[in-house]
Design an enzyme around this catalytic site. Structure first.
Site, short mmCIF file in Angstrom:
data_model
loop_
_atom_site.label_atom_id
_atom_site.label_comp_id
_atom_site.label_asym_id
_atom_site.label_seq_id
_atom_site.Cartn_x
_atom_site.Cartn_y
_atom_site.Cartn_z
N SER A 223 0.83 -1.20 0.00
CA SER A 223 0.00 0.00 0.00
C SER A 223 0.87 1.26 0.00
O SER A 223 1.61 1.50 -0.97
CB SER A 223 -0.95 -0.05 1.21
OG SER A 223 -1.94 0.94 1.10
N ASP A 246 -0.11 -4.23 -3.77
CA ASP A 246 -1.27 -3.34 -3.83
C ASP A 246 -0.88 -1.89 -3.56
O ASP A 246 -1.42 -1.22 -2.67
CB ASP A 246 -2.34 -3.80 -2.84
CG ASP A 246 -3.73 -3.83 -3.47
OD1 ASP A 246 -3.84 -3.70 -4.70
OD2 ASP A 246 -4.71 -4.02 -2.72
N HIS A 301 -7.63 -5.63 -0.03
CA HIS A 301 -6.42 -4.86 0.27
C HIS A 301 -5.82 -5.25 1.62
O HIS A 301 -4.62 -5.52 1.72
CB HIS A 301 -6.76 -3.37 0.25
CG HIS A 301 -5.59 -2.46 0.38
ND1 HIS A 301 -4.59 -2.38 -0.57
CD2 HIS A 301 -5.26 -1.57 1.35
CE1 HIS A 301 -3.70 -1.48 -0.20
NE2 HIS A 301 -4.06 -0.98 0.97
#
Length: 377
Positions: A223, A246, A301
């Protein structure tokens, strides 16, 4: 209830040890958890996943928006342990282990990715999982020079009236610089000139001196940590490649994309990426033929963190939904794709090439690119 977070052991041939490393008495120092192949020993202690109760408070604030839930969260996960040997003796390696610097996502901390870090270490990597000091961790701290004192750095949301891009852009540059400083720490250890460490107290960092191959270094993250890893390639040429889980591409300024010199493996989940973010990934792919973009179907996620191993009902209560793919399967696919990519770009003499097809998005749970409009959740 304390065992509700059940993390899997590494599946590679090595047992895994870990220790905490803190250097410097200011915010400009470093704090990280180190995962490494270790020797088996009787009576090995497994460390707690939540290092200290303060982290439950930070995690409750970030995930639930209610710090008062800290006690409940502590009851649920506070006694969970990571299946590694705390301060276990390093397993010697004459050719030296390759090194991965790992950057965490927004609102997490250095132990939040213990499952993927353990898995990589079990296959013969030393993994340094940073705890960033840019106010993006759920909480963190450092130890000033005054004996017995600590200063905590809380999680900070975007200040009212400030544009998010500028706030996050400043953070991502600090984070990437911390990745570089972590590499400098290990270069110092290898050269016998490392700064004295506050932590660990019961594990000698100098044992790494002849057991690292610092010509084989990668950077990785999830992330916010994924885009941190991309930026770290720009800041430090010693990072030969990046693995971005991600990646949240928003905080990085567009003018830096042409400056990314090395290949990136983007491993995405479903429904997190936006068309704008995917376009930025494709722009990197168009400039470097070795960059790869794949998506793991049936994943969300938060499922790329250790919280994927919470019971389904509790995970859904916190995050709203859970992916359909078993988290152990998702971890296996993710780690094997990463290992194949790392072998290719760090020029490792291992057998990870058996998973090369994953880099092309081939497999039961993978597709190439970012497949908008299809769902396996």
């Amino acid at each position: 209830m304390g065992g509700m977070l059940a993390l899997p052991p590494g599946q590679g041939p090595h047992q895994v040890g870990c220790t905490d490393v803190m250097v410097g008495h200011t915010r400009q120092g470093l704090f990280l958890r180190l995962f490494y192949p270790c020797l088996a020993r009787a009576g090995a202690v497994e460390p707690l996943w939540v290092p200290r109760p303060e982290y439950c408070g930070g995690l409750a604030d970030v995930t639930l928006g209610r710090r008062w839930c800290s006690a409940l969260l502590g009851m649920a996960i506070g006694s969970c342990r990571v299946p590694v040997s705390w301060n276990g003796p390093l397993k010697p390696c004459s050719r030296g282990y390759p090194l991965i610097i790992f950057s965490h996502g927004l609102g997490t901390f250095r132990t939040s990715y213990s499952s993927i870090c353990t898995e990589l270490a079990s296959w013969g990597f030393v993994v340094a999982a940073l705890e960033h000091r840019d106010h993006s961790a759920a909480t963190t701290y450092f130890c000033p020079a005054e004996a017995g004192t600590e200063e905590w750095i809380p999680f900070q949301r975007v200040p009212q009236g400030q544009k998010e891009f500028y706030f996050r852009n400043k953070q991502v540059h600090q984070r990437a610089q911390e990745c570089v400083r972590a590499l400098r720490l290990f270069q110092g250890i290898a050269g016998g000139t490392a700064a004295p460490a506050i932590l660990p107290r019961d594990w000698d960092l100098s044992v790494l001196k002849d057991n690292l191959d610092l010509s084989k270094v990668a950077v990785m993250g999830h992330s916010f940590g994924g885009v941190t890893a991309v930026l770290a390639l720009v800041k430090e040429p010693s990072f030969r490649c990046a693995v971005a889980l991600d990646a949240w591409m928003f905080p990085l300024e567009n003018l830096l994309y042409p400056e990314v010199p090395s290949p990136v493996l983007f491993i995405n989940t479903e429904h997190f990426q936006t068309p704008e973010s995917a376009a930025k990934m494709r722009s990197l792919s168009s400039r470097n033929s070795q960059t790869r973009i794949v998506t793991v179907l049936g994943t969300v996620h938060e499922g790329q963190t250790d919280l994927a191993f919470l019971p389904g009902r509790l995970f859904s209560l916190i995050f709203g939904r859970r992916g359909s793919l078993d988290p152990r399967r998702a971890l296996s696919v993710t780690s094997r794709a990463a290992l194949a990519f790392l072998q290719r770009h760090l020029e490792l003499q291992e057998q990870f090439g058996q998973w090369d097809e994953l880099l092309e998005g081939a497999g039961d749970s993978l597709v190439p690119g970012v497949p908008f409009g299809r769902s396996h959740l």
